[in-house]
Design a protein around this motif. Sequence first.
Motif, PDB file in Angstrom:
ATOM      1  N   GLN A 247      -3.401  14.016  33.462  1.00  0.00           N
ATOM      2  CA  GLN A 247      -2.903  12.714  33.023  1.00  0.00           C
ATOM      3  C   GLN A 247      -1.672  12.896  32.144  1.00  0.00           C
ATOM      4  O   GLN A 247      -1.651  13.740  31.258  1.00  0.00           O
ATOM      5  CB  GLN A 247      -4.029  12.024  32.235  1.00  0.00           C
TER       6      GLN A 247
ATOM      7  N   VAL B 168       0.545  11.035  29.329  1.00  0.00           N
ATOM      8  CA  VAL B 168       0.445   9.907  28.408  1.00  0.00           C
ATOM      9  C   VAL B 168       1.711   9.851  27.562  1.00  0.00           C
ATOM     10  O   VAL B 168       2.054  10.811  26.885  1.00  0.00           O
ATOM     11  CB  VAL B 168      -0.786  10.042  27.476  1.00  0.00           C
TER      12      VAL B 168
ATOM     13  N   ALA C 129       0.963   3.034  24.289  1.00  0.00           N
ATOM     14  CA  ALA C 129       0.949   4.128  25.255  1.00  0.00           C
ATOM     15  C   ALA C 129       1.153   3.603  26.663  1.00  0.00           C
ATOM     16  O   ALA C 129       0.733   2.492  26.997  1.00  0.00           O
ATOM     17  CB  ALA C 129      -0.369   4.877  25.158  1.00  0.00           C
TER      18      ALA C 129
ATOM     19  N   VAL D 188      -0.009   4.617  30.207  1.00  0.00           N
ATOM     20  CA  VAL D 188      -0.993   5.454  30.906  1.00  0.00           C
ATOM     21  C   VAL D 188      -1.437   4.744  32.178  1.00  0.00           C
ATOM     22  O   VAL D 188      -1.124   3.573  32.390  1.00  0.00           O
ATOM     23  CB  VAL D 188      -2.237   5.728  30.026  1.00  0.00           C
TER      24      VAL D 188
ATOM     25  N   THR E 181       1.091  15.065  26.823  1.00  0.00           N
ATOM     26  CA  THR E 181       1.586  13.952  26.006  1.00  0.00           C
ATOM     27  C   THR E 181       3.094  14.045  25.853  1.00  0.00           C
ATOM     28  O   THR E 181       3.640  15.121  25.640  1.00  0.00           O
ATOM     29  CB  THR E 181       0.943  13.955  24.603  1.00  0.00           C
TER      30      THR E 181
END
Length: 198
Positions: free
Chosen positions: A3, A5, A28, A30, A74
Amino acid sequence: MSQIVYITLKRHVRLDERRISFFDVAEAEVDEDAKPILEKLIVKTAKPSSGNVVIVTILDVIKALKTVFPDAQTVITGETETIVSLQPVSVRAPLWKIAFVWIVLFTGAALTIMNFHEDVSMQKVHALLYEKITGIKNENPLILQIPYSIGLGLGMILFFNRLWQKRLNEEPGPLDLEMFKYEEDINAYLAANEKEKP
């Protein structure tokens, strides 16, 4: 596939509880299926001994994020810390307090304007102007004093760009800018002060 983010922290938030969740302090980008998980994610729980101001750093957010998405990548943009003011839900001030403050401010402003006009002899200036324009001597030329008084009030409204709670245009007024600078200084002080605490 891991993922990704994208996170940016909010500058300053006010909360009424000590459990600080992900979306309380961060914005965020996402996947849609990750949003419900992040909504429930607790980033930090403020201890009663920490007072009413808590600093949440990007590291706190990433650490909490890794507990639910260990493989998440991230990308950090913007602020790297959020100042969280823990305050109870605000209750409207009683009408008598509002009236008292309004009367004190109104009286102070009126006395300031009257003292200024007395210092510069505004009545004599108006009388002199009236005499120069019309050739008639008049100690109280209301034809000049009334429009001057109305113009003084309208000028203050235009200068401060506010009429009660509404702005006259999108441009911030001098009071808005001063309040913004004041809040920035407070936030910088709180952030520096919190970092120094053991």
